[in-house]
Design a protein around this motif. Structure first.
Motif, PDB file in Angstrom:
ATOM      1  N   TRP A 184      16.084 -11.206 -28.076  1.00  0.00           N
ATOM      2  CA  TRP A 184      16.421 -11.953 -29.008  1.00  0.00           C
ATOM      3  C   TRP A 184      17.300 -12.291 -30.252  1.00  0.00           C
ATOM      4  CZ3 TRP A 184      11.455 -14.859 -30.717  1.00  0.00           C
ATOM      5  CH2 TRP A 184      10.506 -14.729 -29.917  1.00  0.00           C
ATOM      6  N   THR A 185      18.560 -10.755 -29.430  1.00  0.00           N
ATOM      7  CA  THR A 185      19.511 -10.725 -30.114  1.00  0.00           C
ATOM      8  C   THR A 185      20.816 -11.580 -29.681  1.00  0.00           C
ATOM      9  OG1 THR A 185      20.708  -8.872 -29.124  1.00  0.00           O
ATOM     10  CG2 THR A 185      18.558  -8.285 -30.986  1.00  0.00           C
ATOM     11  N   THR A 186      20.578 -12.508 -28.611  1.00  0.00           N
ATOM     12  CA  THR A 186      21.773 -13.046 -27.868  1.00  0.00           C
ATOM     13  C   THR A 186      21.668 -14.810 -28.220  1.00  0.00           C
ATOM     14  OG1 THR A 186      19.787 -13.740 -26.060  1.00  0.00           O
ATOM     15  CG2 THR A 186      21.684 -11.876 -25.974  1.00  0.00           C
ATOM     16  N   GLY A 187      20.370 -15.964 -29.421  1.00  0.00           N
ATOM     17  CA  GLY A 187      20.551 -16.342 -29.485  1.00  0.00           C
ATOM     18  C   GLY A 187      20.407 -17.588 -28.425  1.00  0.00           C
ATOM     19  N   VAL A 188      20.918 -18.556 -28.504  1.00  0.00           N
ATOM     20  CA  VAL A 188      21.070 -20.180 -27.192  1.00  0.00           C
ATOM     21  C   VAL A 188      21.340 -19.206 -26.357  1.00  0.00           C
ATOM     22  CG1 VAL A 188      19.998 -21.247 -28.393  1.00  0.00           C
ATOM     23  CG2 VAL A 188      22.262 -20.942 -28.487  1.00  0.00           C
ATOM     24  N   ALA A 189      22.507 -18.956 -26.078  1.00  0.00           N
ATOM     25  CA  ALA A 189      23.366 -18.407 -24.757  1.00  0.00           C
ATOM     26  C   ALA A 189      22.429 -17.585 -24.416  1.00  0.00           C
ATOM     27  CB  ALA A 189      24.217 -16.826 -25.509  1.00  0.00           C
TER      28      ALA A 189
END
Length: 236
Positions: A184-189
């Motif tokens: 979840w901490t990596t966002g859309v990437a």
């Protein structure tokens, strides 16, 4: 008439937990060194890797399926023990564990679909579909991890066990939660391959704790702490 042999649900639960641990670790030992962790960010490369190592991929997938099936079976066996003893609150961790196993099997179903799609790995439309399936499978296994953590957190509250095992279980649940939150901490990437493998390592304490629990149940539980399941409410 001779009485049929009865299987102790607690011992069966222990054996299934041990089976789940061993097969999942074996599957990871096949997938990680072979580059078969199936990255949804690179569906074309993933399809090529699966096609080139189809035998290894199917071996890893079979081990993973057995692992999630064994985890689901362990939860259902625990439910049988709960029904026998009438300790109703223990239904919660057992039910969450069963849900985790089913989510893991759904994840494997997606990976099996990708295996078949690898036959047409050069078709752009197939690559696009494979990417969507891989992404769904990754988030499904993340859901399985979340349910597994929730099952552990409720088990250390509801299931009578030695204090040391309870404390280690609470620690394993916290580390497992970190592994679940990581994507979840990596966002859309989305997570990189390195970050994903780090997430696998964070799940190890959880798996080892269940393996320890399985070993103790398989060998007769723990003296003086009762059977699995929350203590029944005292009668007035």
């Amino acid at each position: 008439m001779r009485r049929a042999h009865q299987i102790d649900p607690a011992r069966l639960t222990g054996a299934l937990l041990l089976t789940s641990l061993l097969t999942m670790v074996a599957g990871a030992a096949v997938a990680v060194p072979s580059g078969l962790t199936l990255n949804p960010a690179e569906p074309a490369a993933t399809l090529s890797a699966v096609h080139a190592r189809a035998g290894l991929h199917l071996t890893e997938l079979a081990l993973d399926v057995v692992g999630w099936l064994a985890l689901t079976g362990a939860a259902l066996s625990a439910l049988a023990a709960i029904v026998r003893t009438g300790q109703r609150l223990a239904v919660l961790p057992a039910g969450l564990l069963a849900a985790a196993g089913l989510a893991g099997l759904l994840h494997d179903a997606g990976n099996l679909a990708v295996t078949q799609l690898s036959a047409d790995r050069t078709d752009p439309s197939v690559v696009a579909v494979a990417g969507a399936i891989l992404l769904t499978a990754k988030w499904t296994v993340n859901l399985a991890g979340l349910l597994w953590v929730a099952a552990t957190a409720t088990a250390v509250v509801c299931v009578p066990m030695p204090a040391g095992l309870r404390r280690v279980g609470a620690f394993a649940a916290m580390v497992g939660l970190a592994a679940v939150v990581l994507p979840w901490t990596t966002g859309v990437a989305g997570p990189s391959a390195t970050l994903e493998q780090f997430g696998y390592l964070l799940h190890l304490p959880l798996m080892i704790w269940y393996g320890t629990l399985g070993w103790r149940l398989r060998n007769g539980g723990w003296s003086g702490h009762g059977r699995p399941g929350c203590p029944a409410r005292a009668k007035a």
